[in-house]
Design an enzyme around this catalytic site. Structure first.
Site, PDB file in Angstrom:
ATOM      1  N   THR A  13      41.297  51.843  81.713  1.00  0.00           N
ATOM      2  CA  THR A  13      41.156  51.338  80.337  1.00  0.00           C
ATOM      3  C   THR A  13      41.623  52.350  79.290  1.00  0.00           C
ATOM      4  O   THR A  13      41.650  52.042  78.107  1.00  0.00           O
ATOM      5  CB  THR A  13      39.672  51.001  80.048  1.00  0.00           C
ATOM      6  OG1 THR A  13      38.906  52.171  80.385  1.00  0.00           O
ATOM      7  CG2 THR A  13      39.193  49.833  80.860  1.00  0.00           C
ATOM      8  N   CYS A 130      50.666  67.440  79.694  1.00  0.00           N
ATOM      9  CA  CYS A 130      51.706  66.673  78.982  1.00  0.00           C
ATOM     10  C   CYS A 130      52.703  67.569  78.238  1.00  0.00           C
ATOM     11  O   CYS A 130      53.919  67.385  78.338  1.00  0.00           O
ATOM     12  CB  CYS A 130      51.050  65.694  78.013  1.00  0.00           C
ATOM     13  SG  CYS A 130      49.834  66.427  76.931  1.00  0.00           S
ATOM     14  N   HIS A 243      54.618  64.050  71.371  1.00  0.00           N
ATOM     15  CA  HIS A 243      54.491  65.457  70.978  1.00  0.00           C
ATOM     16  C   HIS A 243      55.873  66.020  70.624  1.00  0.00           C
ATOM     17  O   HIS A 243      56.891  65.599  71.166  1.00  0.00           O
ATOM     18  CB  HIS A 243      53.980  66.305  72.145  1.00  0.00           C
ATOM     19  CG  HIS A 243      52.570  66.032  72.568  1.00  0.00           C
ATOM     20  ND1 HIS A 243      51.679  65.275  71.844  1.00  0.00           N
ATOM     21  CD2 HIS A 243      51.879  66.475  73.664  1.00  0.00           C
ATOM     22  CE1 HIS A 243      50.514  65.253  72.482  1.00  0.00           C
ATOM     23  NE2 HIS A 243      50.618  65.965  73.595  1.00  0.00           N
TER      24      HIS A 243
HETATM   25  P1  A2P Z   1      35.899  53.735  79.979  1.00  0.00           P
HETATM   26  O1  A2P Z   1      36.881  53.009  79.084  1.00  0.00           O
HETATM   27  O2  A2P Z   1      35.063  52.795  80.781  1.00  0.00           O
HETATM   28  O3  A2P Z   1      35.137  54.806  79.268  1.00  0.00           O
HETATM   29  P2  A2P Z   1      41.143  58.180  77.527  1.00  0.00           P
HETATM   30  O4  A2P Z   1      41.747  59.404  78.141  1.00  0.00           O
HETATM   31  O5  A2P Z   1      42.084  57.319  76.813  1.00  0.00           O
HETATM   32  O6  A2P Z   1      39.929  58.529  76.703  1.00  0.00           O
HETATM   33  O7  A2P Z   1      40.587  57.293  78.774  1.00  0.00           O
HETATM   34  C1  A2P Z   1      39.672  57.784  79.712  1.00  0.00           C
HETATM   35  C2  A2P Z   1      39.566  56.809  80.876  1.00  0.00           C
HETATM   36  O8  A2P Z   1      38.664  57.370  81.842  1.00  0.00           O
HETATM   37  C3  A2P Z   1      38.975  55.460  80.498  1.00  0.00           C
HETATM   38  O9  A2P Z   1      39.537  54.468  81.325  1.00  0.00           O
HETATM   39  C4  A2P Z   1      37.499  55.650  80.822  1.00  0.00           C
HETATM   40  O10 A2P Z   1      36.820  54.462  81.098  1.00  0.00           O
HETATM   41  C5  A2P Z   1      37.619  56.441  82.090  1.00  0.00           C
HETATM   42  N1  A2P Z   1      36.376  57.169  82.385  1.00  0.00           N
HETATM   43  C6  A2P Z   1      35.702  58.014  81.591  1.00  0.00           C
HETATM   44  N2  A2P Z   1      34.600  58.480  82.210  1.00  0.00           N
HETATM   45  C7  A2P Z   1      34.569  57.903  83.437  1.00  0.00           C
HETATM   46  C8  A2P Z   1      33.684  57.958  84.558  1.00  0.00           C
HETATM   47  N3  A2P Z   1      32.628  58.735  84.553  1.00  0.00           N
HETATM   48  N4  A2P Z   1      34.003  57.218  85.649  1.00  0.00           N
HETATM   49  C9  A2P Z   1      35.098  56.447  85.680  1.00  0.00           C
HETATM   50  N5  A2P Z   1      35.962  56.340  84.654  1.00  0.00           N
HETATM   51  C10 A2P Z   1      35.713  57.066  83.541  1.00  0.00           C
END
Ligand code: A2P
Length: 347
Positions: A13, A130, A243
């Protein structure tokens, strides 16, 4: 075309996760089944893939059974928490976090530079930082022609590097400022809209921050040049995506600007973009959504006979993260090295 494989996106997500999904589809990656994993917050959310709706699942011990490749982009602590389960389940983890990048048993790959190291994996391949990927792709063709002796780089890094919520925060802050209200900073440490600050990663005793040391150490590992001299200053700027980097290169011998342009124009993963008449050089809006790292403003360093200055822009979410990860996955299929040829890594 390789046989279709089972793929999971961990962090589906997020800013990089959603791009991974788009790239698997647009590059016709041979996916048999796709699993979308995220935190319990997102369980049940749906995404479209190849005309089908797929529900996001919360990650569990059993989530990786039968999976061949896990594209992980959920942050270092999530990668560390699940890496052993993923590797033990028989999948190869292409990890976008910094958790395993400097582990000598983990290849750190930019496919345009060191694809051969994919064959050495023991279950985990790291996707570099990145900012490092963008610089590495931009300068490696020059380094191949004449070895670089020293790199001085300053970065102008967008909010996307801190994830989807940081991008949203810049939008909200901009709206607040335009309405005359005080902007709130919750994801990034300070307001980024209409502002900038030196990179928010933890500072070391040397005065360098972690992001700057990633550029130093990871570039050395990717180039297989452990003694390459590199110094970096990383700055977060109020750009949503892509960037930019000002790079000064010092070579052993003089390097002509014409030769540098010729090399960049014909190298993979880069695009020469400069119009000196119009004072037009790569900008984040040009780089956003593009695969190539844009390189321009190549000029002689007037302070050093063997120096070159150049300016690059690259999409942090694409080549800086999701695209590079998908290219690594493609490499695993092309080289038929999904199966580990050494014992599975213990992390
Ligand atoms: P969620 O949307 O459920 O929080 P970004 O780097 O854009 O912030 O995205 C981080 C991604 O990592 C998101 O898909 C987030 O899901 C997921 N994420 C964050 N913490 C966890 C966790 N403890 N377990 C699984 N996925 C995670």
């Amino acid at each position: 075309m390789s046989k279709p494989v089972n793929v999971a996106i961990l962090g589906a997500t997020g800013a990089v996760g959603t791009e991974l999904l788009k790239l698997l589809e647009s590059r016709n990656f041979p996916v048999k089944n796709l699993k979308l994993l995220a935190s319990p917050r997102s369980a049940g959310t749906t995404f479209e893939f190849q005309g089908k709706s797929i529900q996001v699942e919360s990650v569990t011990e059993k989530a990786f059974e039968g999976i061949d490749i896990v594209l992980a982009s959920a942050g270092g602590s999530t990668s560390k928490a699940w890496a052993q389960t993923i590797v033990d389940s028989g999948a190869v983890m292409v990890d976008n976090s910094s958790a395993f990048r400097m582990n000598p048993e983990v290849p750190l790959i930019v496919p345009e530079i060191n694809p051969e190291t994919a064959a050495d994996h023991r279950g985990i391949i790291a996707n570099p930082n990145c900012t490092t990927i963008l610089m590495a792709v931009g300068i490696y063709p020059l380094h191949q022609f004449q070895p670089i002796e020293r790199i001085v780089v300053s970065t102008y890094q967008s909010a996307s590097g801190a994830g989807a919520r940081a991008m949203e925060e810049v939008r909200t802050q901009s709206e607040a400022i335009l309405k005359g209200e005080k902007p709130k900073a919750e994801i990034l440490p300070y307001p980024l809209a209409f502002n900038l600050f030196t990179h928010n990663s933890p500072l070391k005793d040397t005065g360098y921050c972690e992001e700057e040391m990633k550029m130093v150490n990871e570039t050395r590992k990717i180039f297989a040049e452990p003694n390459l001299k590199i110094t970096a200053t990383c700055v977060r700027v109020p750009v949503l995506r892509a960037h930019s980097e000002a790079i000064n290169l010092e070579f052993k011998e003089p390097f002509s600007v014409e030769k540098a342009r010729e090399i960049i124009a014909e190298s993979p993963g880069v695009q020469l973009l400069e119009d000196w008449q119009k004072n037009y050089f790569p900008m984040p809006i040009d780089a956003s959504g593009k695969d190539a790292v844009l390189v321009g403003r190549i000029r002689q360093d007037i302070s050093h006979p063997n120096g070159l200055e150049l300016w690059i822009c690259g999409d942090q979410i694409r080549k800086g993260a999701a695209l590079n990860a998908v290219q690594i996955a493609e490499l695993l299929l092309e080289k038929s090295c999904l199966k580990k040829n050494k014992s599975t890594l213990k992390v």
